[in-house]
Design an enzyme around this catalytic site. Structure first.
Site, PDB file in Angstrom:
ATOM      1  N   GLY A 241      15.816  53.855 -30.786  1.00  0.00           N
ATOM      2  CA  GLY A 241      15.027  53.149 -29.786  1.00  0.00           C
ATOM      3  C   GLY A 241      15.476  53.267 -28.352  1.00  0.00           C
ATOM      4  N   ARG A 284      14.180  59.699 -29.719  1.00  0.00           N
ATOM      5  CA  ARG A 284      13.756  60.045 -28.359  1.00  0.00           C
ATOM      6  C   ARG A 284      14.921  60.406 -27.435  1.00  0.00           C
ATOM      7  NH1 ARG A 284       9.029  57.942 -26.326  1.00  0.00           N
ATOM      8  NH2 ARG A 284       9.140  56.360 -27.951  1.00  0.00           N
ATOM      9  N   TYR A 324      -0.519  55.857 -25.943  1.00  0.00           N
ATOM     10  CA  TYR A 324       0.306  54.746 -25.421  1.00  0.00           C
ATOM     11  C   TYR A 324       0.146  54.559 -23.913  1.00  0.00           C
ATOM     12  CZ  TYR A 324       3.136  55.987 -29.582  1.00  0.00           C
ATOM     13  OH  TYR A 324       3.583  56.293 -30.833  1.00  0.00           O
ATOM     14  N   CYS A 350     -13.188  66.856 -26.490  1.00  0.00           N
ATOM     15  CA  CYS A 350     -14.389  66.081 -26.158  1.00  0.00           C
ATOM     16  C   CYS A 350     -14.157  64.581 -26.326  1.00  0.00           C
ATOM     17  CB  CYS A 350     -15.550  66.536 -27.041  1.00  0.00           C
ATOM     18  SG  CYS A 350     -15.886  68.269 -26.806  1.00  0.00           S
TER      19      CYS A 350
END
Ligand SMILES: Cc1ncc(COP(=O)(O)O)c(C=O)c1O
Length: 423
Positions: A241, A284, A324, A350
């Site tokens: 996190g 991450r 997000y 689209c």
């Protein structure tokens, strides 16, 4: 000081020793580009802070599951955090060891449990009593004991985007804090389970240490209660996190974060006379800033209210902005002597939600190459084939060498599993 992995020479973007223009010319766009040096540096930031302490790092495969990327970490001795049987297969194919794998996830199937037990994973991070029941049954049928940790929901606010905050009461994840002690007693009584640890994961892109410390304090309080009930907790898994800098965020430096967490847990261990192992599950913060997405400008389209730069990457390639509202820096790969204008950078899909950046001031012309920064985490892994768009290629740069980590998909591959009706 050595040059950062992503740097400019005469205004042009380079990834380690390779010009981004050359990468696009050789491999086409959209193209994910990762830097081995950046991956390795992020790994060392964690590993060096863990050195000499009872701590280990399990790379969260979900953030970037490319085999070459996982292989970089496996060669460095990483453990892995997986959420599916598919991710386990990737870890093993990339040279990782099952005994260094923790298996997270809120909805593990019996098949996935069986595969993981047979492979010999280190621990199942279990999230509910029905899951304990299922794991106990699967392990019993195999004549094994499954090592388990309960993912406890500490109900702390990580102050991040609601879709990536996972440790609040309202989230689907984990065992409620107030139920956790009783759930440990239930787990300990199951014949084919062996309680080994406790875990939590409070969210993603967290830019402060305080929510972690709040969660850890709650976990430690619980550990004392669980151990008072006669169940030993050998490890504490604090999840992943930790945030990265996409724009102007100021997340804690990895080493400082690791040391602060370890100090807190070790202090409790010293007070109670019980030292425990600590696991980290970063995703991450290991891979996010080790990757960029290269995309070419197809058209510049002046609109009634705003200008659009239509590029060849889209929400199917990088879903984070649409999903997000996430910010990614977008930069021309080379400078150009034209007037800068403000554009929404959008893809060809689209959907009005198909945007990659809003209100960006860019000096560009059609045909120019753009780099979407910080795209190494939750980038390619979230990509889809929406609009029958083959997924991008991925390359890993290592000095002046370029390794094709994943070939560009073809339309033929997309159609391969489908059939028209019989005559
Ligand atoms: C259980 C678990 N561990 C680790 C991670 C990795 O998180 P991050 O990429 O934010 O470090 C996640 C991501 O959602 C997760 O759910």
């Amino acid at each position: 000081m050595t040059q950062p992995a992503f740097h400019r020479i005469d205004g042009t973007l380079y990834v380690e020793g390779v010009c981004a223009n050359d990468l696009a010319a050789q491999f086409g766009t959209p193209l994910y580009v990762y830097s081995r040096e950046a991956l390795t540096a992020a790994w060392h930031a964690y590993a060096d802070a863990c050195a000499g302490r009872r701590a280990s790092v399990h790379v969260a495969v979900k953030a970037n599951s490319n085999l070459a990327v996982l292989n970089v970490f496996a060669r460095l001795g990483a453990g892995f955090d997986i959420v599916s049987g598919g991710e386990l297969a990737r870890v093993l194919a990339a040279g990782g060891k099952a005994e260094n794998v923790v298996f997270s996830g809120v909805g593990k199937t019996a098949d996935d449990m069986r595969t993981a037990l047979e492979a010999g994973v280190k621990c199942f991070n279990v999230e509910s009593i029905p899951e304990l029941d299922r794991l106990n049954a699967v392990a019993g049928a195999l004549g094994k004991k499954a090592p388990v940790s309960l993912r406890v929901n500490p109900d702390v606010d990580p102050k991040t985007h609601p879709y990536i905050s996972t440790g609040l009461k309202a989230n689907k994840f984990g065992v409620a804090f107030d139920d956790a002690r009783a759930t440990y007693r239930t787990a300990a009584a199951m014949p084919h389970l062996e309680v080994v640890g406790i875990d939590c994961h409070i969210g993603s892109q967290i830019t402060e240490i305080a929510p972690y410390l709040d969660a850890i304090d709650k976990l430690l309080e619980l550990v004392d209660q669980i151990e008072a009930d006669g169940v030993q907790i050998h490890h504490i898994d604090v999840g992943g996190g930790l945030g990265i800098r996409y724009d102007d965020e100021t997340p804690p430096e990895i080493g400082a974060f690791v040391r602060t967490v370890l100090d807190r847990i070790e202090a409790h261990g010293a007070k109670t006379g019980r030292a425990r192992d600590v696991f980290f599950e970063p995703g991450r913060s290991l891979v996010g800033n080790a990757g960029v997405l290269l995309t070419r400008v197809e058209f510049l389209k002046p609109g009634a209210e705003k200008n659009f730069a239509i590029v060849d990457a889209a929400m199917n390639d990088l879903a984070r902005p649409a999903m997000y509202d996430a910010y990614h820096a977008i930069e021309p790969v080379a400078g150009r002597n034209v007037a800068a204008q403000t554009y929404d950078v959008v893809g060809p899909v689209c959907e009005s939600g198909d945007w990659l950046g809003r209100a960006r001031t860019l000096a560009i012309e059609p045909g120019d190459l753009l780099a979407i920064r910080s795209a190494g985490a939750y980038g390619f892994v979230m990509s889809s084939n929406y609009n029958t768009r083959p997924r991008a290629a991925e390359v890993l740069v290592d000095g002046t060498h370029v390794h094709v980590a994943r070939a560009r998909e073809t339309v033929a591959q997309l159609l391969a599993g489908e059939q028209i009706l019989p005559d």
